[in-house]
Design a protein around this motif. Structure first.
Motif, mmCIF file in Angstrom:
data_model
loop_
_atom_site.group_PDB
_atom_site.id
_atom_site.type_symbol
_atom_site.label_atom_id
_atom_site.label_comp_id
_atom_site.label_asym_id
_atom_site.label_seq_id
_atom_site.Cartn_x
_atom_site.Cartn_y
_atom_site.Cartn_z
ATOM 1 N N LYS A 344 30.107 -26.900 30.300
ATOM 2 C CA LYS A 344 31.363 -26.885 31.042
ATOM 3 C C LYS A 344 32.406 -26.057 30.276
ATOM 4 O O LYS A 344 32.553 -26.185 29.076
ATOM 5 N N GLY A 345 33.064 -25.180 30.999
ATOM 6 C CA GLY A 345 34.122 -24.398 30.362
ATOM 7 C C GLY A 345 33.621 -23.282 29.453
ATOM 8 O O GLY A 345 34.396 -22.652 28.756
ATOM 9 N N GLU A 346 32.330 -23.049 29.476
ATOM 10 C CA GLU A 346 31.795 -21.949 28.658
ATOM 11 C C GLU A 346 31.153 -20.889 29.531
ATOM 12 O O GLU A 346 30.661 -21.182 30.615
ATOM 13 N N GLY A 347 31.140 -19.659 29.031
ATOM 14 C CA GLY A 347 30.560 -18.556 29.791
ATOM 15 C C GLY A 347 29.051 -18.697 29.899
ATOM 16 O O GLY A 347 28.444 -19.519 29.215
ATOM 17 N N TRP A 348 28.466 -17.874 30.759
ATOM 18 C CA TRP A 348 27.005 -17.856 30.860
ATOM 19 C C TRP A 348 26.452 -17.185 29.631
ATOM 20 O O TRP A 348 26.928 -16.142 29.213
ATOM 21 N N TYR A 349 25.425 -17.775 29.071
ATOM 22 C CA TYR A 349 24.758 -17.182 27.917
ATOM 23 C C TYR A 349 24.354 -15.748 28.253
ATOM 24 O O TYR A 349 23.673 -15.508 29.258
ATOM 25 N N ASP A 350 24.830 -14.821 27.449
ATOM 26 C CA ASP A 350 24.452 -13.412 27.624
ATOM 27 C C ASP A 350 24.708 -12.925 29.071
ATOM 28 O O ASP A 350 23.938 -12.138 29.621
ATOM 29 N N PHE A 351 25.764 -13.388 29.701
ATOM 30 C CA PHE A 351 26.124 -13.065 31.090
ATOM 31 C C PHE A 351 25.151 -13.635 32.121
ATOM 32 O O PHE A 351 25.562 -14.261 33.079
ATOM 33 N N SER A 352 23.859 -13.409 31.915
ATOM 34 C CA SER A 352 22.897 -13.845 32.929
ATOM 35 C C SER A 352 22.594 -15.340 32.813
ATOM 36 O O SER A 352 22.242 -15.982 33.800
ATOM 37 N N GLY A 353 22.735 -15.889 31.606
ATOM 38 C CA GLY A 353 22.320 -17.274 31.393
ATOM 39 C C GLY A 353 20.815 -17.389 31.192
ATOM 40 O O GLY A 353 20.258 -18.475 31.205
ATOM 41 N N VAL A 354 20.152 -16.243 31.008
ATOM 42 C CA VAL A 354 18.698 -16.257 30.832
ATOM 43 C C VAL A 354 18.339 -15.897 29.398
ATOM 44 O O VAL A 354 18.812 -14.903 28.861
ATOM 45 N N LYS A 355 17.527 -16.736 28.813
ATOM 46 C CA LYS A 355 17.061 -16.488 27.448
ATOM 47 C C LYS A 355 15.656 -15.903 27.509
ATOM 48 O O LYS A 355 14.828 -16.356 28.312
ATOM 49 N N GLN A 356 15.404 -14.918 26.660
ATOM 50 C CA GLN A 356 14.098 -14.252 26.670
ATOM 51 C C GLN A 356 13.331 -14.562 25.391
ATOM 52 O O GLN A 356 13.919 -14.642 24.326
ATOM 53 N N SER A 357 12.037 -14.695 25.539
ATOM 54 C CA SER A 357 11.197 -14.862 24.351
ATOM 55 C C SER A 357 9.850 -14.206 24.629
ATOM 56 O O SER A 357 9.635 -13.648 25.706
ATOM 57 N N ILE A 358 8.967 -14.276 23.649
ATOM 58 C CA ILE A 358 7.626 -13.742 23.888
ATOM 59 C C ILE A 358 6.604 -14.806 23.526
ATOM 60 O O ILE A 358 6.917 -15.767 22.832
ATOM 61 N N ASP A 359 5.416 -14.585 23.994
ATOM 62 C CA ASP A 359 4.308 -15.445 23.604
ATOM 63 C C ASP A 359 3.648 -14.757 22.406
ATOM 64 O O ASP A 359 3.160 -13.633 22.525
#
Ligand code: GBH
Length: 500
Positions: A344-359
């Protein structure tokens, strides 16, 4: 040479065995085009020859050798300025249908502006095109693969909307001079990479380090520039030249961390591929709605009075919509995506709100960012087809990096698995993929990685002033694919070799 002939015999033998036992062979559709790709700064060299002006990449690499992993630059690169006939011979030996290359803007217009045309520079491309046509290879021409004249950078480069005018003048010269013999044009290569790494960060020229506001502004101007280039071709040249023109976008694949999380996959897509693609290929045009909302929210929370994402007027939305005859797709790898909960009251993570990772189990290449994930290729092709009503897709880059050597079985298995994924997208998912290019014909100047990461089907010896070219095993493999128009399944080189 002797060992090369031995390889030929050996590989041919493997193919024969493969064909005899293969039972799930996939054929390429009729009229499907197969080729390879390069870009001017990465292969030409001759940075101050033939009357060429200085490009932003000449300037940046000369100023900042420490930002290039091996301290190198593209001054000589593969020396294709002088060795283009040899390159075309390699292409002809491969049997490709087309060759994608780019034009160096300052080689044709040394002052950047269109009032002075450098005939010698123009002749280089005319000769290259004639050489290709003589061997029945279609030229696919990229107008701009990141190497704009340095003079314009001093005026702000892509943060200055005047770039739209300057690049349009340049495009008109190219269409007029080269268009009579070129049927496939690409306007701009990978806006996201240019703007993200060159303007947002200091990873590629011009290394402006402007953060997100700079990226948004750069993308905005590049999008307008693309649309203007398209309209110039459409209005002034298409009727006589009867060619096609499109944009080339880098779309990475996305696999959901939580099964069936299509929301995360879609969000990643809209912020990656959709940023430019939505404005051009969707029915409504403009930036993706989701992106507008997220960026506006973040901007507000950060205390800005307006969204950092510039607004496209309805005139621009209309002007940009529909400005690509095909979807040029560059694709190498994928990420695992998940949505990060928003506080609440915070921006979207990295604008998109999507975190990326790899396997971590995904096979590696020589590039940190490139893992082998063929399923992601099929998914991105499906996603593009679904989002934009099945446009013709031209895969204009796909490839694998290693560190050396001509026995490149990892490249072969990468290409095999990715081409298979693409053919399945065509046959099982009904996608309209029409062309495919391997990045790259030659080992070349891999931007910030210098000559340390090699993408070529052909090895180039960069310590030899002759820049000797030696086809790798993948050349022989790809040649066979092109000649037979089919991808055969059983292909395990190490096993095959041990049998031999
Ligand atoms: C293409 O871009 C280029 O068009 C071509 O010139 C280049 O030679 C080829 O790829 C191979 O790199 O994960 O943060 O490290 C590919 C675009 C390159 C974009 C790598 C992301 C790494 C970002 N990608 N980059 S990071």
């Amino acid at each position: 040479m002797a060992s090369y002939s031995f390889l030929r015999v050996a590989v041919s033998f493997i193919f024969i065995v493969t064909y005899v036992f293969a039972n799930d062979t996939l054929y390429f559709p009729k009229d499907f085009l197969l080729g390879t790709a390069t870009a001017a700064y990465q292969i030409e060299g001759g940075w101050n020859e033939s009357g060429k002006g200085e490009s932003v990449w000449d300037w940046w690499t000369h100023e900042n050798p420490s930002l290039i992993r091996d301290g190198s630059n593209g001054d000589v690169a593969c020396d294709s300025l002088h060795k283009y006939k040899e390159d075309v011979q390699l292409l002809s030996d491969l049997g490709v249908d087309f060759y994608r290359f780019s034009i160096s803007w300052p080689r044709i217009l040394p002052t950047g502006y269109a009032n002075v045309i450098n005939q010698e520079g123009l002749n280089y491309y005319k000769n290259l095109i004639n050489e290709l046509l003589a061997k029945d290879i279609k030229p696919f021409v990229t107008l701009y693969h990141w190497d704009h004249p340095e003079i314009f950078e001093r005026m702000g480069g892509w943060t200055n909307e005047m770039m739209v005018e300057w690049i349009s003048d340049y495009a008109r010269v190219v269409f007029k001079e080269l268009g009579p013999k070129v049927k496939y044009f690409m306007s701009i290569n990978e806006p996201n990479v240019l703007c993200g790494e060159g303007y947002g960060e200091n990873v590629k020229a011009p290394g402006k380090n402007l953060g997100s506001p700079g990226v948004f502004l750069c993308m905005h101007n590049v999008l307008k520039a693309h649309a203007k280039i398209y309209h110039i071709y459409d209005k002034e040249f298409r009727k006589y030249q009867e060619g096609t023109i499109g944009i080339v976008l880098p779309c990475s694949g996305a696999l959901p961390k939580n099964p069936n999380d299509t929301a995360a996959v879609n969000m990643h897509f809209q912020f990656n591929c959709g940023w430019i693609a939505h404005a051009i290929f969707s029915k409504t045009g403009d930036y993706p709605e989701i992106m507008k909302t997220h960026v506006a929210d973040n901007s507000k929370l950060a205390g800005f009075s307006k969204s950092l994402l510039p607004e496209l007027s309805s005139e621009w939305v209309q002007y940009i919509k529909g400005t690509s005859d095909f979807f040029g797709l560059n694709h190498y790898t994928s990420k695992i995506v998940e949505t990060v909960p928003r506080m609440k009251g915070e921006g979207w993570y990295d604008f998109s709100g999507v975190k990326q990772s790899i396997d971590p189990s995904w096979p590696k290449s020589a590039s940190d960012w490139l893992r082998v994930v063929p399923d992601g290729f099929r998914e991105i092709i499906k996603k593009i087809s679904k989002e934009y009503d099945n446009p013709p897709i031209y895969v204009m880059e796909n490839g694998f990096s290693d560190k050396c050597c001509t026995f490149d079985h990892l490249r072969i298995s990468y290409l095999y698995s990715y081409i298979k994924a693409m053919l399945l997208a065509i046959y099982e998912d009904g996608c309209n993929v029409k062309a495919y290019a391997v990045w790259s014909l030659l080992d070349n100047f891999e931007w910030g990685a210098g000559y340390t990461e090699r993408f070529g089907l052909v090895n180039v010896n960069f310590t030899d002033s002759n820049r000797t070219r030696t086809p790798k095993w993948s050349t022989i493999w790809y040649k066979n694919i092109i000649a037979t128009r089919k991808l055969t399944s059983i292909f395990n080189l190490p096993t095959a070799i041990s049998v031999l």
